[in-house]
Design a protein around this motif. Structure first.
Motif, PDB file in Angstrom:
ATOM      1  N   PHE A 102       0.833  -1.203   0.000  1.00  0.00           N
ATOM      2  CA  PHE A 102       0.000   0.000   0.000  1.00  0.00           C
ATOM      3  C   PHE A 102       0.869   1.254   0.000  1.00  0.00           C
ATOM      4  N   GLU A 103       1.893   1.280   0.853  1.00  0.00           N
ATOM      5  CA  GLU A 103       2.759   2.454   0.918  1.00  0.00           C
ATOM      6  C   GLU A 103       3.521   2.639  -0.390  1.00  0.00           C
ATOM      7  N   LEU A 104       3.890   1.542  -1.052  1.00  0.00           N
ATOM      8  CA  LEU A 104       4.611   1.641  -2.312  1.00  0.00           C
ATOM      9  C   LEU A 104       3.729   2.216  -3.407  1.00  0.00           C
ATOM     10  N   TRP A 105       2.459   1.761  -3.464  1.00  0.00           N
ATOM     11  CA  TRP A 105       1.564   2.169  -4.558  1.00  0.00           C
ATOM     12  C   TRP A 105       0.889   3.506  -4.290  1.00  0.00           C
ATOM     13  N   PHE A 106       0.499   3.775  -3.050  1.00  0.00           N
ATOM     14  CA  PHE A 106      -0.294   4.970  -2.762  1.00  0.00           C
ATOM     15  C   PHE A 106       0.382   5.929  -1.776  1.00  0.00           C
ATOM     16  N   GLY A 107       1.452   5.525  -1.107  1.00  0.00           N
ATOM     17  CA  GLY A 107       2.068   6.352  -0.092  1.00  0.00           C
ATOM     18  C   GLY A 107       1.336   6.237   1.238  1.00  0.00           C
ATOM     19  N   SER A 108       1.886   6.874   2.242  1.00  0.00           N
ATOM     20  CA  SER A 108       1.286   6.809   3.570  1.00  0.00           C
ATOM     21  C   SER A 108       0.674   8.122   4.013  1.00  0.00           C
ATOM     22  N   SER A 109       0.657   9.130   3.127  1.00  0.00           N
ATOM     23  CA  SER A 109       0.109  10.437   3.500  1.00  0.00           C
ATOM     24  C   SER A 109      -1.385  10.528   3.280  1.00  0.00           C
ATOM     25  N   MET A 110      -1.975   9.597   2.550  1.00  0.00           N
ATOM     26  CA  MET A 110      -3.402   9.639   2.258  1.00  0.00           C
ATOM     27  C   MET A 110      -4.022   8.289   2.599  1.00  0.00           C
TER      28      MET A 110
ATOM     29  N   GLY B  62     -13.639  -5.359  13.283  1.00  0.00           N
ATOM     30  CA  GLY B  62     -13.350  -4.868  14.632  1.00  0.00           C
ATOM     31  C   GLY B  62     -14.426  -5.275  15.618  1.00  0.00           C
ATOM     32  N   ARG B  63     -14.070  -5.256  16.905  1.00  0.00           N
ATOM     33  CA  ARG B  63     -15.045  -5.638  17.932  1.00  0.00           C
ATOM     34  C   ARG B  63     -16.267  -4.731  17.905  1.00  0.00           C
ATOM     35  N   GLY B  64     -16.056  -3.449  17.652  1.00  0.00           N
ATOM     36  CA  GLY B  64     -17.189  -2.513  17.584  1.00  0.00           C
ATOM     37  C   GLY B  64     -17.504  -2.101  16.162  1.00  0.00           C
ATOM     38  N   ASP B  65     -17.038  -2.872  15.166  1.00  0.00           N
ATOM     39  CA  ASP B  65     -17.233  -2.518  13.755  1.00  0.00           C
ATOM     40  C   ASP B  65     -16.749  -1.099  13.488  1.00  0.00           C
ATOM     41  N   ASP B  66     -15.573  -0.741  14.055  1.00  0.00           N
ATOM     42  CA  ASP B  66     -15.065   0.617  13.972  1.00  0.00           C
ATOM     43  C   ASP B  66     -13.989   0.785  12.909  1.00  0.00           C
ATOM     44  N   PHE B  67     -13.682  -0.266  12.148  1.00  0.00           N
ATOM     45  CA  PHE B  67     -12.603  -0.189  11.176  1.00  0.00           C
ATOM     46  C   PHE B  67     -13.076  -0.721   9.832  1.00  0.00           C
ATOM     47  N   LEU B  68     -12.437  -0.231   8.769  1.00  0.00           N
ATOM     48  CA  LEU B  68     -12.626  -0.770   7.422  1.00  0.00           C
ATOM     49  C   LEU B  68     -11.299  -1.376   6.971  1.00  0.00           C
ATOM     50  N   ILE B  69     -11.384  -2.577   6.431  1.00  0.00           N
ATOM     51  CA  ILE B  69     -10.217  -3.233   5.848  1.00  0.00           C
ATOM     52  C   ILE B  69     -10.327  -3.099   4.335  1.00  0.00           C
ATOM     53  N   TRP B  70      -9.334  -2.454   3.722  1.00  0.00           N
ATOM     54  CA  TRP B  70      -9.309  -2.212   2.273  1.00  0.00           C
ATOM     55  C   TRP B  70      -8.311  -3.176   1.629  1.00  0.00           C
ATOM     56  N   ARG B  71      -8.705  -3.726   0.494  1.00  0.00           N
ATOM     57  CA  ARG B  71      -7.808  -4.609  -0.262  1.00  0.00           C
ATOM     58  C   ARG B  71      -7.720  -4.102  -1.701  1.00  0.00           C
ATOM     59  N   PHE B  72      -6.495  -3.972  -2.192  1.00  0.00           N
ATOM     60  CA  PHE B  72      -6.251  -3.498  -3.554  1.00  0.00           C
ATOM     61  C   PHE B  72      -5.376  -4.528  -4.269  1.00  0.00           C
ATOM     62  N   ASN B  73      -5.835  -4.976  -5.428  1.00  0.00           N
ATOM     63  CA  ASN B  73      -5.075  -5.928  -6.232  1.00  0.00           C
ATOM     64  C   ASN B  73      -4.765  -5.288  -7.572  1.00  0.00           C
ATOM     65  N   PRO B  74      -3.527  -5.371  -8.032  1.00  0.00           N
ATOM     66  CA  PRO B  74      -3.184  -4.744  -9.321  1.00  0.00           C
ATOM     67  C   PRO B  74      -3.873  -5.466 -10.473  1.00  0.00           C
ATOM     68  N   VAL B  75      -4.263  -4.674 -11.467  1.00  0.00           N
ATOM     69  CA  VAL B  75      -4.858  -5.222 -12.686  1.00  0.00           C
ATOM     70  C   VAL B  75      -3.749  -5.310 -13.720  1.00  0.00           C
ATOM     71  N   LEU B  76      -3.426  -6.524 -14.108  1.00  0.00           N
ATOM     72  CA  LEU B  76      -2.394  -6.724 -15.112  1.00  0.00           C
ATOM     73  C   LEU B  76      -2.982  -6.429 -16.480  1.00  0.00           C
ATOM     74  N   ARG B  77      -2.480  -5.398 -17.089  1.00  0.00           N
ATOM     75  CA  ARG B  77      -3.044  -4.994 -18.371  1.00  0.00           C
ATOM     76  C   ARG B  77      -2.720  -6.027 -19.448  1.00  0.00           C
ATOM     77  N   ALA B  78      -3.721  -6.365 -20.177  1.00  0.00           N
ATOM     78  CA  ALA B  78      -3.561  -7.373 -21.220  1.00  0.00           C
ATOM     79  C   ALA B  78      -2.628  -6.844 -22.308  1.00  0.00           C
ATOM     80  N   GLU B  79      -1.856  -7.694 -22.884  1.00  0.00           N
ATOM     81  CA  GLU B  79      -0.936  -7.317 -23.942  1.00  0.00           C
ATOM     82  C   GLU B  79      -1.540  -7.757 -25.269  1.00  0.00           C
ATOM     83  N   PRO B  80      -2.234  -6.837 -25.971  1.00  0.00           N
ATOM     84  CA  PRO B  80      -2.956  -7.257 -27.158  1.00  0.00           C
ATOM     85  C   PRO B  80      -2.070  -7.821 -28.245  1.00  0.00           C
TER      86      PRO B  80
END
Length: 819
Positions: free
Chosen positions: A104-112, A161-179
């Motif tokens: 995540f830090e590599l692709w989007f950074g840690s500032s946002m 989370g115990r109180g449903d206070d967090f969101l877990i985000w998952r990002f997977n790269p899309v490998l662009r097809a090579e036409p």
């Protein structure tokens, strides 16, 4: 000594000190009091206090330990979510980044933190949407695709989370097809055998130098077997050179004929976006080997005759390719290159620089000269073509040696269809954003207008015509209603306005506005109206249909005043109604309009017609051909929105004069014929009886806007209803949970904390048959699609005092009549 032993020693010393202090205190009390009973009482009290202190001391470490266990150890979490190839982030309810893995830090950074990530506008909206879904439903409900300038990812979110206070985000790269990988199928198939028959051995080589595919001719000469699989072998190992730098197949050595090697870089256009450079070393390469000893005719020199073979190959490849000589003159370009360069059907210009805009000419000429006269290498350059000066494209260049005058091979992808799709997506995104903005502005503005109109009605009840303030109040109310019509126009082109449909005849609507149309058109424009017989009824909002007719008339008037056909401001506007049956629709063969019976409204003018270059944009919001300050661009977009929301279709075109010239514009509107069912007829009878309701009732009024709540409360109190108010959904639910009985709930839809629909669902659990009347500035159709609830009614904002009183009476009467 261990830490545990040190702590035990300290505890023993502390215990002995406390025991000594207790014994000394008892001895002192016995010496002073001289009474055994007093001494025993004091000793007993100290014993009780000691036990309490001991228990508290034992409890505090346990409590501290429990608290330490309750606090999340984020270092363990980070280690657990560290997954290669997948970015994972955890955010709290304030959308703050709690922790994230290295990807995540590599692709989007840690500032946002998501959903606010450095992606494009459409992707930001998708992230915000799945965040709302995850907080509300527990998961995003869908996997969306987001992108920035150079990469794409799939994204999803889930609440945890115990109180449903967090969101877990998952990002997977899309490998662009090579036409271009599809070329491997060409080489191993029939096309590869055709090349072999023409004396061309071909191989597709990956960026790592290994073979991906070969044609049978290459396999036969390099391996000795046409059916041999050479995938994964090193390409350079199949060739060798002599002391004169002539190239031979390694297997044939100098017994075979020398080869001319043509190097074609197949740069993937999808990997070059926004004009950014990408090295050709990262793309697959097509290697062509031609016998140098074959004496065929061609461009000249020793290699005459190789060019017809090469041209035949380039003609078939799914990539735009062209060749120039050492001086940069064009020698050849295949059809794909001509299409991509925008010169299909025209002669090839002298130089490649003639294809680009003037600012890029120098860079283009220098690049061709550099690759033509220097060592044989390859690369690409970002240029802007004359046909698309705003969209940079990547032009590949490769130095070619051994083909006589042929020097530089140019490659250009045909992105016409891709560009068209990108523009359509951008336009759709813009329209969606404008529609959402208009809906939000209209909703908030409708709350203000509801209060203004309501207070005007209440003030008019205390004044009579002739009073000094009566006319002023009427002016305020009239202008408020005018502002309400503007918000309806905003909602109309975004197809979010609330319609109040009725079963009606189109001639009746035209008759209602005919006098207004004559005043709008003026004396120099003739209005003609013609109606068919046996027209079928339509179900639509009469006020919105009047708006459609007026907007078409104003548009025609402006066209006649400014058009060539309307010199002097004179012309004709014609409205006609037609009956179109299902068989007529089928005979037309129109794929847009479903077969059925329609009542058609046709508007024709003599204003000179619609120019072909703008006819595709006339229904877009804010699009206008008028001078700045003389048109809003909302007229025809409003017409389009009303017609589509009414279930109809609208088409624009031009009419022709007798001499074949364009006479004027024609707008054709198809509205489906409405056939009333028995249920609708029975419901109409019940609603008619409900308008005379005078039975009173106890009403729960829930509205977060103070001014709207005050107007509604006073309006309903005047009708004899007992009103209980609440400022939000939580407060309204508490009233019902406290045992209060109501005949009706009148509630706003959008409120902080608990909204109207959520409150209504909770109330229905306690009183299942309690009817609910929703008030909202949003469209009724949009509301009903999101809320599946029986006995749900709706009144649009803004409403007058009389309108809400009538609607409440109607709902109460219906609820009493239903079994």
């Amino acid at each position: 000594m261990s830490v545990a032993r040190i702590q035990q020693s300290r505890s023993l010393v502390d215990s002995l000190a406390v025991a000594a202090a207790v014994l000394a205190s008892i001895a002192l009390i016995h010496f002073v009091a001289g009474n055994t009973i007093v001494t025993l009482a004091f000793a007993g009290g100290l014993t009780v206090l000691g036990l309490l202190a001991y228990t508290a001391a034992r409890y505090r470490p346990a409590q501290r330990e429990a608290m330490e266990l309750a606090a999340p150890d984020w270092s363990v979490t980070v280690a657990a979510i560290e997954q290669p190839g997948q970015a994972i982030a955890i955010t709290d309810r304030a959308n703050r980044l709690v922790c994230a893995n290295a990807a995540f830090e590599l692709w989007f950074g840690s500032s946002m933190a998501p959903p606010r990530l450095p992606v494009d506008g459409g992707s930001s909206e998708l992230l915000a949407k799945i965040a709302r879904n995850a907080w509300r439903d527990g998961s995003s409900g869908e996997v969306v695709t987001i992108a920035d300038e150079g990469h794409s990812w799939t994204a999803e979110a889930v609440r945890a989370g115990r109180g449903d206070d967090f969101l877990i985000w998952r990002f997977n790269p899309v490998l662009r097809a090579e036409p271009l990988v599809a070329i491997s199928k060409y080489l191993s198939g029939t096309f590869g055998r055709i090349l072999g028959a023409a004396g061309i051995a071909a191989a597709l080589v990956g960026p790592d130098g290994t073979i991906r595919a070969v044609n049978p001719a290459f396999a036969r000469r390099a391996h000795g077997d046409e059916g041999a699989s050479m995938v994964g072998q090193e390409f350079v190992a199949q060739l060798r050179s002599d002391d004169r730098d002539r190239i031979y197949f390694t297997r044939e050595a100098q017994k075979g004929s020398p080869q001319t090697l043509v190097h074609v870089p197949l740069s993937d256009p999808a990997a070059v976006e926004g004009g950014a450079d990408k090295s050709a070393d990262e793309a697959p390469t097509l290697m062509l080997l031609l016998d140098s000893g074959v004496g065929l005719g061609g461009w000249g020199g020793e290699t005459r005759g190789q060019v017809p073979q090469l041209e035949a190959l380039l003609e078939q490849l799914p990539l735009g390719l062209a060749m120039t000589d050492r001086d940069g003159h064009f020698l050849f370009a295949n059809p794909a290159f001509r299409r991509a360069a925008g010169i299909e059907g025209r002669n090839l210009p002298p130089y490649p620089s003639d294809l680009v805009i003037p600012r890029d000419k120098t860079a283009m000429s220098d690049a061709v000269r550099r690759y033509g006269q220097g060592p044989a290498n390859s690369g690409d350059i970002a240029v802007r073509l004359r046909q698309e000066p705003d969209d940079p494209v990547s032009l590949g260049l490769a130095g070619v040696r051994g083909l006589g005058e042929a020097s530089v091979l140019l490659s250009l992808a045909d992105t016409t269809e891709e560009t068209r799709l990108k523009r359509q997506v951008a336009q759709a995104t813009k329209m969606q954003a404008v529609g959402q903005l208009a809906g939000g502005v209209a909703h908030d503005f409708n709350n203000v207008l509801t209060a203004i109109i309501g207070y005007c009605d209440l003030m008019l009840l205390r004044h009579t015509p002739g009073d000094s303030d009566y006319d002023d109040i009427q002016q305020i109310k009239a202008n408020s209603n005018r502002a309400a019509s503007l918000t309806r126009q905003l909602l109309a082109f975004s197809r979010q306005q609330t319609l109040q449909p009725e079963v009606l005849q189109l001639p009746d609507v035209l008759s209602e506005v005919s006098q207004l149309l004559k005043r709008l058109l003026g004396a120099k424009i003739t209005l003609r109206v013609h109606h068919d017989r046996n027209l079928g009824p339509v179900r639509a909002d009469p006020r919105q249909l009047e708006q459609v007719i007026i907007n078409l008339a104003v548009n025609a008037r402006d066209a006649i005043y400014s058009g060539k056909a309307g010199e002097g401001g004179s012309g004709t506007l014609s409205f006609a109604t037609r009956r179109v049956e299902a068989r007529d629709i089928r005979r037309m063969g129109n794929e847009i309009i479903p077969a059925g019976d329609y009542t058609v409204l046709i508007a024709e003018d003599t204003g000179g017609g619609i120019p072909p270059d703008v006819i595709g944009n006339i229904f877009e919001p804010f699009f206008t051909t008028k001078e700045q300050g003389k048109g809003t661009g909302l007229g025809l977009s409003t017409v389009y929105g009303i017609v589509k929301q009414s279930g109809g279709f609208i088409f624009a075109g031009n009419t022709k004069a007798a001499d074949g010239t364009t006479k004027g514009a024609r707008f054709t509107i198809y509205l489906p014929v409405h056939n009333a069912t028995e249920e609708e007829l029975a419901k109409a009878e019940v609603e008619e009886a409900a308008r005379n309701w005078s039975g009173g009732g106890r009403i729960l009024l829930v509205e977060d806007e103070d001014m709207v709540r005050a107007v509604a409360e006073r309006a309903l109190s005047r009708q004899g209803y007992e009103i209980v108010t609440a400022s939000d959904g939580d407060e309204g639910l508490e009233q019902v949970q406290a045992g209060e009985k109501f005949d009706l709930v009148v509630s706003d839809v959008v409120m902080p904390s608990m909204d109207g629909p959520a409150m209504a669902r909770e109330i229905r659990k306690l009183q299942p048959d309690l009817p609910v009347l929703f008030m909202s500035g949003y469209a009724e159709g949009q509301l009903r699609s999101q809320i599946d609830m029986a006995a749900m009614h709706f009144i649009p904002k803004p409403f007058s005092v009389q309108q809400i009183a009538d609607k409440v009476g109607e709902v109460l009467a219906l609820s009493r009549k239903q079994p």
